[in-house]
Each structure stands twice: as structure tokens, then as C-alpha cells.
Design a protein around this motif. Structure first.
Motif, PDB file in Angstrom:
ATOM      1  N   VAL A   1       0.841  -1.204   0.000  1.00 57.28           N
ATOM      2  CA  VAL A   1       0.000   0.000   0.000  1.00 57.28           C
ATOM      3  C   VAL A   1       0.875   1.251   0.000  1.00 57.28           C
ATOM      4  N   ALA A   2       1.890   1.283   0.847  1.00 54.65           N
ATOM      5  CA  ALA A   2       2.781   2.450   0.914  1.00 54.65           C
ATOM      6  C   ALA A   2       3.485   2.702  -0.416  1.00 54.65           C
ATOM      7  N   ALA A   3       3.823   1.640  -1.125  1.00 54.10           N
ATOM      8  CA  ALA A   3       4.535   1.783  -2.399  1.00 54.10           C
ATOM      9  C   ALA A   3       3.658   2.299  -3.527  1.00 54.10           C
ATOM     10  N   ARG A   4       2.366   2.252  -3.352  1.00 56.10           N
ATOM     11  CA  ARG A   4       1.458   2.710  -4.414  1.00 56.10           C
ATOM     12  C   ARG A   4       1.083   4.178  -4.269  1.00 56.10           C
ATOM     13  N   GLY A   5       1.593   4.842  -3.273  1.00 52.95           N
ATOM     14  CA  GLY A   5       1.282   6.250  -3.080  1.00 52.95           C
ATOM     15  C   GLY A   5       2.019   7.154  -4.053  1.00 52.95           C
ATOM     16  N   GLU A   6       1.631   8.404  -4.087  1.00 48.05           N
ATOM     17  CA  GLU A   6       2.289   9.386  -4.952  1.00 48.05           C
ATOM     18  C   GLU A   6       3.650   9.790  -4.413  1.00 48.05           C
ATOM     19  N   ALA A   7       3.824   9.672  -3.101  1.00 46.48           N
ATOM     20  CA  ALA A   7       5.099  10.029  -2.466  1.00 46.48           C
ATOM     21  C   ALA A   7       5.308   9.099  -1.282  1.00 46.48           C
ATOM     22  N   PHE A   8       6.572   8.971  -0.871  1.00 45.55           N
ATOM     23  CA  PHE A   8       6.895   8.115   0.267  1.00 45.55           C
ATOM     24  C   PHE A   8       7.937   8.804   1.136  1.00 45.55           C
ATOM     25  N   LEU A   9       7.782   8.639   2.439  1.00 47.36           N
ATOM     26  CA  LEU A   9       8.716   9.172   3.423  1.00 47.36           C
ATOM     27  C   LEU A   9       9.006   8.073   4.426  1.00 47.36           C
ATOM     28  N   GLY A  10      10.288   7.785   4.626  1.00 49.57           N
ATOM     29  CA  GLY A  10      10.646   6.727   5.572  1.00 49.57           C
ATOM     30  C   GLY A  10      12.037   6.930   6.127  1.00 49.57           C
ATOM     31  N   PRO A  11      12.426   6.135   7.116  1.00 51.49           N
ATOM     32  CA  PRO A  11      13.761   6.257   7.702  1.00 51.49           C
ATOM     33  C   PRO A  11      14.815   5.532   6.864  1.00 51.49           C
ATOM     34  N   TYR A  12      16.023   6.035   6.881  1.00 55.65           N
ATOM     35  CA  TYR A  12      17.119   5.470   6.096  1.00 55.65           C
ATOM     36  C   TYR A  12      17.518   4.081   6.585  1.00 55.65           C
ATOM     37  N   TYR A  13      17.653   3.901   7.877  1.00 48.77           N
ATOM     38  CA  TYR A  13      18.132   2.639   8.427  1.00 48.77           C
ATOM     39  C   TYR A  13      16.983   1.671   8.664  1.00 48.77           C
ATOM     40  N   SER A  14      16.300   1.288   7.605  1.00 45.62           N
ATOM     41  CA  SER A  14      15.139   0.419   7.739  1.00 45.62           C
ATOM     42  C   SER A  14      15.015  -0.503   6.534  1.00 45.62           C
ATOM     43  N   THR A  15      15.016  -1.802   6.781  1.00 49.15           N
ATOM     44  CA  THR A  15      14.785  -2.739   5.678  1.00 49.15           C
ATOM     45  C   THR A  15      13.327  -2.669   5.224  1.00 49.15           C
ATOM     46  N   PHE A  16      12.422  -2.333   6.129  1.00 50.75           N
ATOM     47  CA  PHE A  16      11.006  -2.143   5.778  1.00 50.75           C
ATOM     48  C   PHE A  16      10.898  -1.046   4.721  1.00 50.75           C
ATOM     49  N   THR A  17      11.578   0.081   4.955  1.00 53.70           N
ATOM     50  CA  THR A  17      11.612   1.180   3.995  1.00 53.70           C
ATOM     51  C   THR A  17      12.254   0.743   2.689  1.00 53.70           C
ATOM     52  N   ALA A  18      13.348  -0.005   2.763  1.00 52.46           N
ATOM     53  CA  ALA A  18      14.036  -0.456   1.548  1.00 52.46           C
ATOM     54  C   ALA A  18      13.120  -1.295   0.667  1.00 52.46           C
ATOM     55  N   HIS A  19      12.333  -2.167   1.275  1.00 53.34           N
ATOM     56  CA  HIS A  19      11.396  -2.983   0.488  1.00 53.34           C
ATOM     57  C   HIS A  19      10.331  -2.108  -0.167  1.00 53.34           C
ATOM     58  N   ILE A  20       9.828  -1.129   0.556  1.00 50.87           N
ATOM     59  CA  ILE A  20       8.844  -0.210  -0.023  1.00 50.87           C
ATOM     60  C   ILE A  20       9.452   0.530  -1.204  1.00 50.87           C
ATOM     61  N   LEU A  21      10.689   0.973  -1.066  1.00 53.54           N
ATOM     62  CA  LEU A  21      11.359   1.694  -2.151  1.00 53.54           C
ATOM     63  C   LEU A  21      11.578   0.805  -3.373  1.00 53.54           C
ATOM     64  N   HIS A  22      11.844  -0.480  -3.164  1.00 57.17           N
ATOM     65  CA  HIS A  22      11.964  -1.397  -4.303  1.00 57.17           C
ATOM     66  C   HIS A  22      10.654  -1.466  -5.075  1.00 57.17           C
ATOM     67  N   PHE A  23       9.555  -1.634  -4.345  1.00 61.24           N
ATOM     68  CA  PHE A  23       8.244  -1.683  -5.000  1.00 61.24           C
ATOM     69  C   PHE A  23       7.931  -0.352  -5.688  1.00 61.24           C
ATOM     70  N   LEU A  24       8.197   0.743  -5.003  1.00 65.18           N
ATOM     71  CA  LEU A  24       7.951   2.069  -5.569  1.00 65.18           C
ATOM     72  C   LEU A  24       8.784   2.279  -6.828  1.00 65.18           C
ATOM     73  N   GLY A  25      10.049   1.870  -6.785  1.00 65.28           N
ATOM     74  CA  GLY A  25      10.922   1.989  -7.952  1.00 65.28           C
ATOM     75  C   GLY A  25      10.424   1.162  -9.122  1.00 65.28           C
ATOM     76  N   TYR A  26      10.014  -0.063  -8.834  1.00 66.32           N
ATOM     77  CA  TYR A  26       9.488  -0.923  -9.883  1.00 66.32           C
ATOM     78  C   TYR A  26       8.264  -0.286 -10.542  1.00 66.32           C
ATOM     79  N   HIS A  27       7.328   0.194  -9.734  1.00 62.21           N
ATOM     80  CA  HIS A  27       6.121   0.819 -10.289  1.00 62.21           C
ATOM     81  C   HIS A  27       6.448   2.107 -11.047  1.00 62.21           C
ATOM     82  N   SER A  28       7.490   2.814 -10.633  1.00 54.84           N
ATOM     83  CA  SER A  28       7.866   4.034 -11.359  1.00 54.84           C
ATOM     84  C   SER A  28       8.302   3.697 -12.782  1.00 54.84           C
TER      85      SER A  28
END
Length: 138
Positions: free
Chosen positions: A55-82
């Protein structure tokens, strides 16, 4: 701002976010817990973290902490969808994503493609590099 905000978090007390997000600036503020008794009632809790990420990866924007694997996974999905949706900046590897801490990494995804510095090959903390989502579809 008339945006809807989805907060993907493992923080049990959503009141922690009240001062920042529960105001008239946003159309709505939602958490996974808002959907557990309705849309997710038949879904195993084992999937909740993954659903939060999708759900977080499908948003128009994302904000998360740098030291987080949870954030890294969201960014992978967000990057793929981009790439698939050809969102603005996709050719340069730019994402509408930001780190809120530490400050020096805040805009790293607005700058475009980056490579892993050679001195980090075995100490990579930031695993969300565009090579993880570029040209992976046949």
C-alpha cells in the motif's frame, strides 16, 4: 493540501502520529488497523507487514527512515512501479521518495541514479538502489 495519507508502521499507538497528521490539511489519514475488521478480516496477520509495504509503495510520495529494511522494500516496490508506469523522472531513476533521517540522505532519491561506492560493497546499509528495479521485466 487535499491528500490522503497512509501510515505504514508497527507503532501500536496511532496517537503518536496525531500531532503531525490528524488535522485539516489532509483528506484522510489511515493505518492498516483501519482495515483489519473490514477488508482484511479474512487475511492472516502474517501478511500485514507485506500489505503495509504494498500500500505504501502505491502512493504518490513516500517518506521513511534510512536505516530500515522495511523502507528499503517499499522503495523497491515504488521503484518498480515508477518504471512500469513511467512516472515522472523514471528515466533518470528519480523517485518521489524521501528519507526523514538522517538529514544528509533526505533527497537521495530525487537526485536520480546512484551506484554503490566501492568502499561499501560489504557494508551496504541502504539496499534500495535503482539496479534492484531497472529493466527486470522481459
Amino acid at each position: 493540501m487535499n491528500a490522503t495519507v497512509y501510515i505504514a508502521t508497527d507503532e501500536a499507538n496511532s496517537k503518536w502520529f496525531a500531532t503531525a497528521f490528524h488535522n485539516k490539511r489532509f483528506r484522510g489519514v489511515y493505518f492498516l488497523n483501519d482495515f483489519i475488521q473490514t477488508e482484511l478480516q479474512d487475511i492472516s496477520p502474517n501478511y500485514y507487514g507485506f500489505i503495509d509495504q504494498l500500500v505504501a509503495a502505491r502512493g504518490e510520495a513516500f517518506l521513511g527512515p534510512y536505516y530500515s529494511t522495511f523502507t528499503a522494500h517499499i522503495l523497491h516496490f515504488l521503484g518498480y512501479h515508477s518504471q512500469v508506469e513511467q512516472r515522472p523522472g523514471f528515466q533518470e531513476g528519480k523517485l518521489n521518495a524521501y528519507y526523514y533521517a538522517p538529514e544528509e540522505f533526505k533527497y537521495v532519491f530525487r537526485k536520480g541514479y546512484r551506484t554503490i561506492p566501492s568502499n561499501e560493497l560489504f557494508e551496504v546499509i541502504d539496499t534500495a538502489y535503482p539496479m534492484a528495479w531497472r529493466d527486470i521485466d522481459p
